[in-house]
Design an enzyme around this catalytic site. Structure first.
Site, PDB file in Angstrom:
ATOM      1  N   LYS A  35       5.514  40.601 -26.622  1.00 26.18           N
ATOM      2  CA  LYS A  35       4.130  41.080 -26.721  1.00 26.18           C
ATOM      3  C   LYS A  35       3.181  40.386 -25.745  1.00 26.18           C
ATOM      4  O   LYS A  35       2.091  40.884 -25.496  1.00 26.18           O
ATOM      5  CB  LYS A  35       3.600  40.806 -28.139  1.00 26.18           C
ATOM      6  N   GLU A  91       1.454  50.430 -28.094  1.00 31.08           N
ATOM      7  CA  GLU A  91       1.036  50.483 -29.497  1.00 31.08           C
ATOM      8  C   GLU A  91      -0.434  50.871 -29.524  1.00 31.08           C
ATOM      9  O   GLU A  91      -1.275  50.203 -28.913  1.00 31.08           O
ATOM     10  CB  GLU A  91       1.256  49.127 -30.195  1.00 31.08           C
ATOM     11  N   HIS A 150       3.420  53.139 -39.925  1.00 28.44           N
ATOM     12  CA  HIS A 150       4.117  52.493 -38.805  1.00 28.44           C
ATOM     13  C   HIS A 150       5.122  51.465 -39.326  1.00 28.44           C
ATOM     14  O   HIS A 150       6.269  51.428 -38.882  1.00 28.44           O
ATOM     15  CB  HIS A 150       3.093  51.816 -37.893  1.00 28.44           C
ATOM     16  N   ASP A 157      -2.820  39.633 -34.050  1.00 25.37           N
ATOM     17  CA  ASP A 157      -2.475  41.044 -34.186  1.00 25.37           C
ATOM     18  C   ASP A 157      -1.924  41.301 -35.584  1.00 25.37           C
ATOM     19  O   ASP A 157      -1.045  40.585 -36.051  1.00 25.37           O
ATOM     20  CB  ASP A 157      -1.448  41.452 -33.130  1.00 25.37           C
ATOM     21  N   ASP A 165      -1.316  47.396 -27.360  1.00 26.46           N
ATOM     22  CA  ASP A 165      -0.472  46.205 -27.502  1.00 26.46           C
ATOM     23  C   ASP A 165       0.920  46.543 -26.965  1.00 26.46           C
ATOM     24  O   ASP A 165       1.839  46.863 -27.706  1.00 26.46           O
ATOM     25  CB  ASP A 165      -0.424  45.801 -28.980  1.00 26.46           C
ATOM     26  N   GLU A 223      -3.793  50.883 -31.024  1.00 26.58           N
ATOM     27  CA  GLU A 223      -4.444  49.999 -31.996  1.00 26.58           C
ATOM     28  C   GLU A 223      -5.958  50.007 -31.822  1.00 26.58           C
ATOM     29  O   GLU A 223      -6.480  50.330 -30.756  1.00 26.58           O
ATOM     30  CB  GLU A 223      -3.953  48.549 -31.830  1.00 26.58           C
TER      31      GLU A 223
END
Ligand code: MN
Length: 449
Positions: free
Chosen positions: A272, A218, A153, A146, A252, A220
């Site tokens: 995560k 998140e 961000h 990742d 995520d 993404e």
């Protein structure tokens, strides 16, 4: 399109229509110019998982289409690609081929699915309604990395964690990343329990174990690797996109309170690795070719080192891809209310490009393999309302986001469903949709002794 580094062909012709009528509807995410790949079976069945191509509101079953002989008239490259796609329960074998093979398959699919195809009669029997299927992961994912490519961000989150030092000095030189956990990546529809984790309250002496209290999403872009490189060899910018099979959406999920306690000195770990949700369809880079745009670096910022730079990057290194995140709380679900938008952003605002991620990942000789997966990092835009996480939208958990039904959120609550969508749009061209990545948070397990 007058950009010499973007190669367009007959599959991009905006005038093309499909004999699958739903594919021609205005705003349909899956027109004949898209042709994304996924793995599916009829919902609730014990059929084998198999590869399909989204077309309108249907899926073309590739195994059935191959068996029906629809591809027998195409060249060897296309037939091998069909065979690779149709043979298994993942797309890894197709991903293991090269960009010319993926392109040959796309051309074959475009020709058999467009109006006037001689194969309409036999292929009509190979269509399955999307409404009646369930999906599996499109690939067996070996490794997952990742990244952190949105400077908006990185700056906003850096301010929350380190007000005096938001952006670390390496950010503008190195595409920052960490090694993520592949085993907990699941396809849209994923439901998972709120993770337990170790956290320390700001005023506490010692940490404790408990349910995450600052659960976040998140927004993404996911990147599926194809082809790959041998261990010890690096991939130059000029070849980097030939190692990318396609893009999808990635949520995520992040436990912010766990993350803030654990992330130094080696980066995110259990904050995560409990769940990550991706959309079921992989949109190929070739499908996105007409929606490319320039990659730029502001004059005051350092220009990338030569191994991360190229003329093609400067001309067309970015993707004009609109991203959207929505929420449906359990109260909304019970009241029959559709998910409501939290924010939108665009992948073109990314500080680092897809090609730079591949070139950087392999510059030390690290081998990428077919089916490996990269996350772009949270895509937040330059404006505060373009934030790709609740952490940013709520100012670090201080200002509640008020939903249309009056509910408020600092972070995600049990029963919330987070939905992500993406679409490439350009005047005069069909919309290229990504489908959805939806995931739902369930209450935490009870604490272990
Ligand atoms: Mn992330």
């Amino acid at each position: 399109m007058s950009l010499p580094s973007v190669k367009l062909n007959e599959t991009h012709d905006p005038e093309l229509r499909s004999w699958v009528a739903s594919a021609n509807a205005e705003g349909c995410p899956f027109p004949v110019q898209n042709l994304p790949y996924g793995i599916f079976r009829r919902a609730g069945s014990d059929e084998a998982w198999r590869a399909g191509v989204a077309i309108g509101d249907r899926i073309l079953d590739l195994q059935a289409a191959q068996a029906a002989g629809a591809f027998s008239g195409f060249d060897e490259t296309a037939r091998q690609a069909v065979h690779a796609a149709a043979q298994g329960a993942t797309l890894n074998a197709l991903m293991a081929l090269d960009a010319p093979a993926w392109s040959a398959l796309r051309l074959a699919l475009s020709r058999v699915l467009r109006t006037g195809s001689a194969h309409q009669a036999e292929l009509a029997a190979c269509l399955v309604p999307q409404a009646g299927v369930e999906h599996a992961l499109p690939a067996a994912i070996g490794d997952y990395t990742d990244f952190y490519t949105s400077i908006h961000h990185a700056t906003a989150v850096g301010k929350l964690f380190r007000p005096d030092n938001p952006l670390l000095p390496n950010y503008k030189w190195v595409p920052i990343g960490y090694h993520g956990r592949a085993s907990s990546i699941a396809v849209s529809g994923q439901q998972f329990r709120r993770p337990l984790g170790q956290t320390r309250a700001p005023d506490a002496q010692a940490p404790s174990l408990g349910p995450c209290r600052r659960l976040d999403y998140e927004l993404e872009v996911g990147i599926f690797i194809g082809g790959g490189n041998a261990l010890g060899e690096s991939v130059a910018m000029a070849q980097a996109e030939d190692k990318v099979f396609g893009l999808c959406l990635l949520n995520d999920w992040s436990a912010r309170d766990v993350q803030s306690w654990e992330y130094q000195p080696l980066g995110p770990f259990l904050s995560k690795s409990f769940a990550s949700t991706i959309s079921p369809w992989i949109v190929t880079l070739e499908a996105l070719a007409p929606y490319r745009c320039a990659w730029t670096r502001a004059g005051g910022d350092p220009q990338p080192l030569p191994y991360l730079d190229s003329a093609t990057l400067r001309e067309t290194g970015a993707f004009d891809l609109q991203l959207e995140v929505l929420i449906q709380t359990s109260a909304m679900r019970e009241a029959g209310q559709a998910p409501q938008r939290l924010s939108m952003s665009n992948f073109r605002d990314s500080y680092w490009s897809v090609s730079q991620l591949v070139a950087h990942h392999t510059v030390n000789g690290c081998n990428l393999r077919p089916g490996d997966f990269l996350g772009s990092g949270t895509q937040s835009g330059p404006r505060p309302d373009e934030a790709g996480s609740l952490l940013e939208l709520s100012g670090g958990g201080k200002q509640a986001v008020v939903l249309p039904n009056g509910e408020k959120r600092l972070f995600i609550e049990d029963g919330d469903t987070i939905v992500m969508r993406a679409a490439a749009r350009r005047d005069g061209l069909p919309l290229i949709g990504f489908g959805e990545a939806a995931g739902t948070v369930l209450p935490a397990r009870s604490l272990p002794l």
